[in-house]
Each structure stands twice: as structure tokens, then as C-alpha cells.
Design a protein around this motif. Structure first.
Motif, PDB file in Angstrom:
ATOM      1  N   ALA A 162      10.289  33.882  99.479  1.00 40.15           N
ATOM      2  CA  ALA A 162       9.045  34.669  99.467  1.00 40.15           C
ATOM      3  C   ALA A 162       8.648  34.922  98.022  1.00 40.15           C
ATOM      4  CB  ALA A 162       9.243  35.993 100.207  1.00 40.15           C
ATOM      5  N   PHE A 163       7.437  34.526  97.670  1.00 43.18           N
ATOM      6  CA  PHE A 163       6.995  34.663  96.285  1.00 43.18           C
ATOM      7  C   PHE A 163       6.360  36.036  96.083  1.00 43.18           C
ATOM      8  CE2 PHE A 163       6.456  29.826  95.349  1.00 43.18           C
ATOM      9  CZ  PHE A 163       7.830  29.684  95.499  1.00 43.18           C
ATOM     10  N   GLY A 164       7.236  37.049  95.941  1.00 39.84           N
ATOM     11  CA  GLY A 164       6.773  38.407  95.690  1.00 39.84           C
ATOM     12  C   GLY A 164       6.659  38.690  94.207  1.00 39.84           C
ATOM     13  N   PRO A 165       6.519  39.975  93.855  1.00 43.83           N
ATOM     14  CA  PRO A 165       6.364  40.339  92.437  1.00 43.83           C
ATOM     15  C   PRO A 165       7.517  39.856  91.561  1.00 43.83           C
ATOM     16  CG  PRO A 165       5.794  42.194  93.851  1.00 43.83           C
ATOM     17  CD  PRO A 165       6.377  41.147  94.748  1.00 43.83           C
ATOM     18  N   GLY A 166       8.768  39.936  92.084  1.00 42.72           N
ATOM     19  CA  GLY A 166       9.912  39.491  91.284  1.00 42.72           C
ATOM     20  C   GLY A 166       9.854  38.012  90.959  1.00 42.72           C
ATOM     21  N   THR A 167       9.474  37.206  91.962  1.00 36.70           N
ATOM     22  CA  THR A 167       9.363  35.766  91.727  1.00 36.70           C
ATOM     23  C   THR A 167       8.222  35.465  90.765  1.00 36.70           C
ATOM     24  OG1 THR A 167      10.187  35.368  93.966  1.00 36.70           O
ATOM     25  CG2 THR A 167       9.120  33.527  92.838  1.00 36.70           C
ATOM     26  N   ARG A 168       7.098  36.173  90.922  1.00 38.59           N
ATOM     27  CA  ARG A 168       5.952  35.948  90.024  1.00 38.59           C
ATOM     28  C   ARG A 168       6.324  36.270  88.578  1.00 38.59           C
ATOM     29  NH1 ARG A 168       3.263  32.376  92.684  1.00 38.59           N
ATOM     30  NH2 ARG A 168       2.484  33.092  94.713  1.00 38.59           N
ATOM     31  N   ARG A 169       7.041  37.360  88.380  1.00 35.19           N
ATOM     32  CA  ARG A 169       7.451  37.708  87.015  1.00 35.19           C
ATOM     33  C   ARG A 169       8.383  36.634  86.442  1.00 35.19           C
ATOM     34  NH1 ARG A 169       7.565  42.998  89.239  1.00 35.19           N
ATOM     35  NH2 ARG A 169       9.794  42.797  89.728  1.00 35.19           N
ATOM     36  N   SER A 170       9.271  36.118  87.290  1.00 32.79           N
ATOM     37  CA  SER A 170      10.193  35.095  86.799  1.00 32.79           C
ATOM     38  C   SER A 170       9.447  33.806  86.466  1.00 32.79           C
ATOM     39  CB  SER A 170      11.285  34.829  87.842  1.00 32.79           C
ATOM     40  OG  SER A 170      10.776  34.160  88.974  1.00 32.79           O
ATOM     41  N   MET A 171       8.432  33.467  87.246  1.00 30.19           N
ATOM     42  CA  MET A 171       7.636  32.269  86.949  1.00 30.19           C
ATOM     43  C   MET A 171       6.882  32.445  85.633  1.00 30.19           C
ATOM     44  SD  MET A 171       6.058  31.204  90.657  1.00 30.19           S
ATOM     45  CE  MET A 171       7.060  30.445  91.936  1.00 30.19           C
ATOM     46  N   ALA A 172       6.312  33.628  85.427  1.00 25.59           N
ATOM     47  CA  ALA A 172       5.601  33.888  84.176  1.00 25.59           C
ATOM     48  C   ALA A 172       6.552  33.807  82.988  1.00 25.59           C
ATOM     49  CB  ALA A 172       4.919  35.249  84.241  1.00 25.59           C
ATOM     50  N   ALA A 173       7.786  34.330  83.175  1.00 27.01           N
ATOM     51  CA  ALA A 173       8.770  34.282  82.089  1.00 27.01           C
ATOM     52  C   ALA A 173       9.151  32.829  81.784  1.00 27.01           C
ATOM     53  CB  ALA A 173      10.005  35.095  82.467  1.00 27.01           C
ATOM     54  N   TRP A 174       9.314  32.000  82.829  1.00 30.37           N
ATOM     55  CA  TRP A 174       9.624  30.586  82.610  1.00 30.37           C
ATOM     56  C   TRP A 174       8.478  29.894  81.880  1.00 30.37           C
ATOM     57  CZ3 TRP A 174       7.312  25.974  83.899  1.00 30.37           C
ATOM     58  CH2 TRP A 174       8.075  24.813  83.718  1.00 30.37           C
ATOM     59  N   GLN A 175       7.235  30.202  82.277  1.00 30.71           N
ATOM     60  CA  GLN A 175       6.085  29.598  81.611  1.00 30.71           C
ATOM     61  C   GLN A 175       6.045  29.986  80.139  1.00 30.71           C
ATOM     62  OE1 GLN A 175       3.165  31.214  84.389  1.00 30.71           O
ATOM     63  NE2 GLN A 175       2.681  29.159  85.170  1.00 30.71           N
ATOM     64  N   ALA A 176       6.283  31.260  79.842  1.00 33.80           N
ATOM     65  CA  ALA A 176       6.278  31.714  78.446  1.00 33.80           C
ATOM     66  C   ALA A 176       7.358  31.006  77.643  1.00 33.80           C
ATOM     67  CB  ALA A 176       6.471  33.220  78.390  1.00 33.80           C
ATOM     68  N   ASP A 177       8.540  30.828  78.256  1.00 36.68           N
ATOM     69  CA  ASP A 177       9.657  30.211  77.552  1.00 36.68           C
ATOM     70  C   ASP A 177       9.406  28.734  77.283  1.00 36.68           C
ATOM     71  OD1 ASP A 177      12.446  30.873  76.612  1.00 36.68           O
ATOM     72  OD2 ASP A 177      12.910  29.158  77.892  1.00 36.68           O
ATOM     73  N   ASN A 178       8.528  28.116  78.092  1.00 38.17           N
ATOM     74  CA  ASN A 178       8.266  26.693  77.948  1.00 38.17           C
ATOM     75  C   ASN A 178       6.889  26.402  77.350  1.00 38.17           C
ATOM     76  OD1 ASN A 178      10.528  24.899  79.380  1.00 38.17           O
ATOM     77  ND2 ASN A 178      10.341  26.853  80.472  1.00 38.17           N
ATOM     78  N   GLY A 179       6.238  27.432  76.800  1.00 40.59           N
ATOM     79  CA  GLY A 179       4.993  27.228  76.080  1.00 40.59           C
ATOM     80  C   GLY A 179       3.763  27.086  76.949  1.00 40.59           C
ATOM     81  N   TYR A 180       3.809  27.552  78.198  1.00 40.72           N
ATOM     82  CA  TYR A 180       2.656  27.483  79.087  1.00 40.72           C
ATOM     83  C   TYR A 180       1.975  28.851  79.185  1.00 40.72           C
ATOM     84  CZ  TYR A 180       4.648  23.042  80.716  1.00 40.72           C
ATOM     85  OH  TYR A 180       5.132  21.769  80.778  1.00 40.72           O
ATOM     86  N   GLU A 181       0.755  28.837  79.677  1.00 44.00           N
ATOM     87  CA  GLU A 181       0.040  30.081  79.924  1.00 44.00           C
ATOM     88  C   GLU A 181       0.769  30.862  81.026  1.00 44.00           C
ATOM     89  OE1 GLU A 181      -4.373  31.662  81.426  1.00 44.00           O
ATOM     90  OE2 GLU A 181      -3.947  29.511  81.213  1.00 44.00           O
ATOM     91  N   GLU A 182       0.920  32.155  80.821  1.00 50.03           N
ATOM     92  CA  GLU A 182       1.709  32.987  81.737  1.00 50.03           C
ATOM     93  C   GLU A 182       0.847  33.450  82.916  1.00 50.03           C
ATOM     94  OE1 GLU A 182       3.887  36.068  79.550  1.00 50.03           O
ATOM     95  OE2 GLU A 182       3.509  34.894  77.730  1.00 50.03           O
ATOM     96  N   THR A 183       0.667  32.572  83.889  1.00 52.67           N
ATOM     97  CA  THR A 183      -0.146  32.929  85.064  1.00 52.67           C
ATOM     98  C   THR A 183       0.697  33.486  86.197  1.00 52.67           C
ATOM     99  OG1 THR A 183       0.066  30.728  86.049  1.00 52.67           O
ATOM    100  CG2 THR A 183      -1.745  31.081  84.473  1.00 52.67           C
TER     101      THR A 183
END
Length: 585
Positions: free
Chosen positions: A183-204
């Protein structure tokens, strides 16, 4: 290419002077980047790394996988410095590690067998005259990234397993710390944004199709390098995921299934499986802390039915978990070297998540129900030995123990049977006697009954003690005679014995013919300019012991008159109530 200019120069300089022939250079070091099962995938990735940073080599591994590396380097310092720089630039995976290359076999890249430094583009290239007849081929436009709306639409098409796989990959890289629920809840969304930031992508907080593929590819590459597979050990009754690219099953040696390091990986695994009760679990908790594979520094946590031990020093790390359920104790230990910290930080959660138990246990080790013998339980494992060990004996049904004051006078830690930590409850240096109380109440098979009344001089005595300290798991019986009541200068509360003893015997019980405890063996008193014969030794009398115990609020019992204990029964009782007292600093 200019982004890696300085690192590339450093790479080229680091490998200068190392010529590679059919065999790899001895004592060289490599930075291992990735490992792949498929040869064509490995060659493609190797060429990509070669084009960007250079000095890339590919080797076949014993597991039939293919490792991609940088190097070789002359020293660990060079290899670690290159790894640090390239990780900081995000040019290589964050879990790239330094390897000795001992497990590298045939070279698969480059095909000519030589490591090649990258061609560095000069900052001021020469001016070339364009050919008016030449037609320039336009470079293909990169595929545009999905918009947020498009990413949300593509995400909705994922099934439950695909969503769970993404959470698992995010968890593996340390971005997601919650339960895998798809389930892609707030915790998963935050982790996806953190992965994007770590890999140089826009934090959506919403991964695009390309980003999801990148995340999963990286995850699969990590798994491939470690060889994570779930094993089912039917003999031990344990199922667990293990890094089989780094460990090999060695043997069953109760209470362990042992997995040793593969190709000098520095990683070991022990699966623990034995019958037992809560006392056995608590004893194991103490014993494990004496092993060399459990360094002294680290968190320790013991609960009613489980324990966790962590240890670390400059050379070693380890994590141990064990639990008690339904008359069985099962668990695991993971051991690794410091350069594997990043990898094991990902392996350990997978082991924890996958650990399940079933069926029976490995055959029970030898030993008594009231004792957990280190040498019996942990055969084949290096241990830290105590500074010294003496004897003692149980005086009640909860494991309260008597020993000499000298045995515990200068100890940071005191253990009973090397398994149970004890504290000094009372001590009398003049009598040379101390009362120890185990931190966890024990259930000994027997405890002392003291003699009451006069003790006839000349009667035979039996001393039970650990003559060879921690070398044996059961005490030794030594036979002698009671020569006098009183010290050489008429001291009260002392028995003079005619018997030769060892240092490990001190603190042990002195039995009379009927099985009553006449006293506690204290040995020879210190004497200036005199040396007593070896057969002259002393004991604190039962009357003095009982007076000391009464003053300190410790209950004790006496053996009633007329009781006779046969020699074979005395041998058993002496072994059950005598305990090994160890001093640790």
C-alpha cells in the motif's frame, strides 16, 4: 566526461606499475562494483562503466556470476580512496566494496586482458576543419521522462506483487522502514521522494516507469552480488535467507549449523538449534558473550523468551538472535568484517524477516540440566577465557553460591559455570569466604547440607572442585583426612586437612562420610618466610560458614544425624552442587 576528470587521473595513477598477466597481481586490491548472472548484461554494464570512469575489469566468479571491478590498486588506502570519491560523485553503487580478488577467475572484460584507463578529453581540443561534404548524423533525442500525471497513471497499473517489490527494494536501500504491505501510503511516498533526492531526480514521491526500473535493477544487482537465497535446514528446523555468494554450508555441530566464509568473504553464519528451557536460553546468552565472534562492545538485550547480542571492534562485527518456544531454542548469528558493513546492513533485515522455525532440533549437547557447559555447547568456536577460575557450591534452591573471597576480590565480572552472571552479596576477607547471588535465579540439581555438631578428627573427607579450572565440565573429587579442628595458631572456625589440592579446587565443598558439608576449602594461608608442606591445607568450618550466612540474612540447612550417603551417591551429589566460579576483567 569532464565530471570524472580528477578521479580518472587518480585511477590511472593508482594502477601504474601493476602489470597483469594470466594470473592476477598478488596482494592487489579491487573495488567491486556489481555482479551479474548473464554474461551479456555484465559486458554491457562493464562497457558503460569503462566509458564513464575507466579502469574496468570483469571476472568470472566461482558461483558462475560475473563481477565488475575497478583496479587493481597497490594498497587498501588507494582502493578505499577511489571508492570514496566515486561514491561521493554517485558514479558507482553505494555498496561497492574493496576486494582482494582471490575469488576472481577468468577475465571477461576487456577482451585483451588489460585494464585500460579512460581517454580524458582535453579542456582545449584541437580545431578541426569541417568537411563540407560530410553529413552529420543527428544524435538521438533522449526519451522524455514521464510527467507526474503520467507516472501516477502508470503506477495504478501495478499489481500487488509489483508494489510490494518496490517497497522491498526501497527497504533494502534504507529508504523504507515500515511493513511490506503493498500500500503506497505516506511512509512509502516519503521513501520514494528520499530515493529520488538521493538519485538526483525531482522529489515528487511518485516513481516514473524509468525510475521504478532503475530501482528494481539496482536491487536485483545487489541481490546477485550477495547471492541471497532462502535455505531450509531440515535437521535444524530453520528456514532463513542467507548470502550464499559469501558463505558455504560446512557442517552440523550441535547446537549449530555452521556456514563458513566463501572465497575469503569474511562472512560467517551460525544457525542455532537445540532443545532447552528458559534457563538454557539465559545460559546461552551468557556463554555467547565469551566467544571471540561476539566482540565485547555492542548492545545486549535479553527478554523473557529471547535475546539479541551485537558486537563490534576494529576487526569484526556480529549480530546474534535466539528465542525459546515450545521447549526449543533456535536463532542465528551473522559475523562479518568492517568493510562489509554497508552490505550486511541490508542482509541482516532480510535474515530477520525470513527467519522461521519448524520441526525438531539438532541432537542435544552433553551436560547437566542445571549447567550449560561452554565447551559442550560451543565446540569448535574460539572463546575468550576468564582470568582464572575457582570452585564454589550451591547452598539453596535458587542458586546462591559460596566461594572464597579471593576468587572474586578483583573481578569486573563473575560468572557461574561460565554461563550465569553473579554479583557478590556478602564477603568476609578474614574468613576468606564470599556469597554470590546469580542475576537470574537458577535451579540446581542439588545444594549443600551443612554438618552440625562436633567433627571427629581423623575421619575421611572428600573435596569436590574444578582442579583444572575451565578445562573440564564436571568437578574432580580429591580424597584426604581431617587432621585437626582449629588453625596452626589455635584460630577458631578453621579445619586443618591432610590433602593435596590444586588452585582450581579452592572454594569447593569439603564433605564428610555421610555427605554433609564440613567446610569450604580455603587452601594455605599466606605466610612470610615459611612454606607449608603441600598436603597441609585448610577449610572454613561449617559452623563458621553458618554464622557468616546468618549475619548476612542467608538461609542454610543442615544434614540430620544418622544419614549415610553411599560413595556413588556422594559422587553424583558433589558434581551436582559444585559450581565453576570464573573471574573476568
Amino acid at each position: 566526461m569532464t565530471r570524472y576528470f580528477n578521479t580518472a587521473v587518480f585511477l590511472a595513477a593508482s594502477v601504474s606499475g601493476l602489470a597483469l598477466g594470466p594470473a592476477l597481481a598478488q596482494d592487489s586490491r579491487w573495488v567491486q562494483l556489481e555482479a551479474h548472472r548473464e554474461l551479456d548484461v555484465a559486458l554491457t554494464r562493464a562497457q558503460q562503466y569503462q566509458d564513464s570512469i575507466g579502469n574496468v575489469s570483469g571476472f568470472q566468479l566461482p558461483s558462475e556470476w560475473y563481477a565488475l571491478t575497478l583496479g587493481p590498486f597497490e594498497t587498501d588506502t588507494d582502493a578505499f580512496e577511489v571508492r570514496r570519491q566515486l561514491r561521493a560523485e554517485r558514479a558507482i553503487p553505494p555498496d561497492a566494496f574493496v576486494s582482494s580478488g582471490e575469488n576472481y577467475r577468468a577475465r571477461i572484460f576487456p577482451v585483451d586482458g588489460a585494464a585500460v584507463a579512460p581517454q580524458v578529453t582535453p579542456q582545449t581540443p584541437p580545431v578541426e576543419t569541417p568537411d563540407p561534404l560530410a553529413t552529420a548524423e543527428p544524435e538521438p533525442e533522449p526519451e522524455p521522462e514521464e510527467t507526474l500525471r503520467e507516472a501516477q497513471i502508470s503506477e495504478r497499473q501495478l499489481d500487488r506483487d509489483q508494489r510490494a517489490d518496490l517497497q522491498t527494494a526501497l527497504q533494502w536501500f534504507g529508504f523504507y522502514t515500515q511493513r511490506i504491505d503493498a500500500a503506497f501510503g505516506p511512509g512509502t511516498r516519503r521513501s520514494m521522494a528520499a530515493w529520488q533526492a538521493d538519485n538526483g531526480y525531482e522529489e515528487t514521491g511518485v516513481l516514473t516507469t524509468r525510475q521504478r526500473a532503475e530501482l528494481l535493477d539496482d536491487y536485483q544487482s545487489e541481490l546477485a552480488a550477495l547471492g541471497m537465497q532462502t535455505i531450509r535446514d531440515a535437521d535444524a528446523g530453520i528456514e532463513i535467507a542467507l548470502p550464499l555468494a559469501m558463505v558455504d554450508f560446512d557442517r552440523h555441530e550441535a547446537p549449530f549449523s555452521r556456514f563458513t566464509a566463501k572465497d575469503d568473504s569474511g562472512v560467517q553464519v551460525l544457525l542455532l538449534s537445540q532443545p532447552g528451557n528458559q534457563a538454557t536460553l539465559f545460559g546461552l546468552y551468557e556463554i555467547m558473550q565469551t566467544l571471540e565472534i561476539v566482540p565485547l562492545e555492542g548492545a545486549r538485550e535479553r527478554e523473557a523468551n529471547s535475546f539479541t547480542l551485537t558486537g563490534q571492534n576494529e576487526e569484526l562485527r556480529s549480530h546474534t538472535f535466539a528465542q525459546f518456544r515450545g521447549g526449543q531454542i533456535k536463532g542465528y548469528t551473522l559475523v562479518w568484517t568492517p568493510e562489509r558493513d554497508d552490505q550486511m546492513a541490508r542482509v541482516l533485515p532480510m535474515m530477520q524477516e525470513s527467519f522461521t522455525t519448524f520441526g525438531g532440533t539438532l541432537p542435544e549437547s552433553t551436560g547437566q540440566a542445571s549447567q550449560v557447559a561452554r565447551s559442550a555447547l560451543l565446540a569448535g568456536l574460539a572463546v575468550r577465557r576468564p582470568d582464572f577460575s575457582r570452585s564454589g557450591f550451591y547452598i539453596d534452591a535458587t542458586g546462591t553460591t559460596l566461594t572464597t573471597a579471593q576468587a572474586v576480590a578483583q573481578c569486573d565480572r563473575v560468572t557461574l559455570d561460565e554461563a550465569y552472571t553473579a554479583r557478590v552479596r556478602a564477603r568476609d576477607d578474614a574468613l576468606n569466604i564470599a556469597v554470590l547471588e546469580p542475576e537470574t535465579p537458577l535451579v540446581p540439581l542439588a545444594f549443600a547440607q551443612f554438618a552440625e555438631g562436633d567433627m571427629p578428627v581423623g575421619q575421611e573427607i572428600t573435596i569436590s572442585g574444578y582442579s583444572f579450572e575451565d578445562m573440564l565440565t564436571r568437578p574432580v573429587l580429591t580424597f584426604g583426612r581431617l587432621d585437626a579442628t582449629g588453625g596452626l595458631n589455635g584460630e577458631d572456625g578453621v579445619l586443618r586437612l591432610n590433602v593435596t589440592v590444586a588452585q582450581g579446587d579452592l572454594g569447593g565443598p569439603v564433605f564428610g562420610p555421610n555427605g554433609a558439608v564440613l567446610g569450604l576449602l580455603s587452601g594455605q594461608p599466606p605466610m612470610e618466610n615459611r612454606q607449608l608442606p603441600p598436603e597441609v591445607n585448610f577449610a572454613v568450618s561449617a559452623q563458621a560458614i553458618r554464622g557468616f550466612l546468618s549475619e548476612n540474612g542467608v538461609a542454610s540447612g543442615t544434614l540430620r544425624d544418622g544419614v549415610s550417603v553411599p560413595p556413588e551417591q556422594l559422587t553424583r551429589v558433589a558434581g551436582d552442587l559444585t559450581v565453576l566460579v570464573s573471574c573476568w576483567n
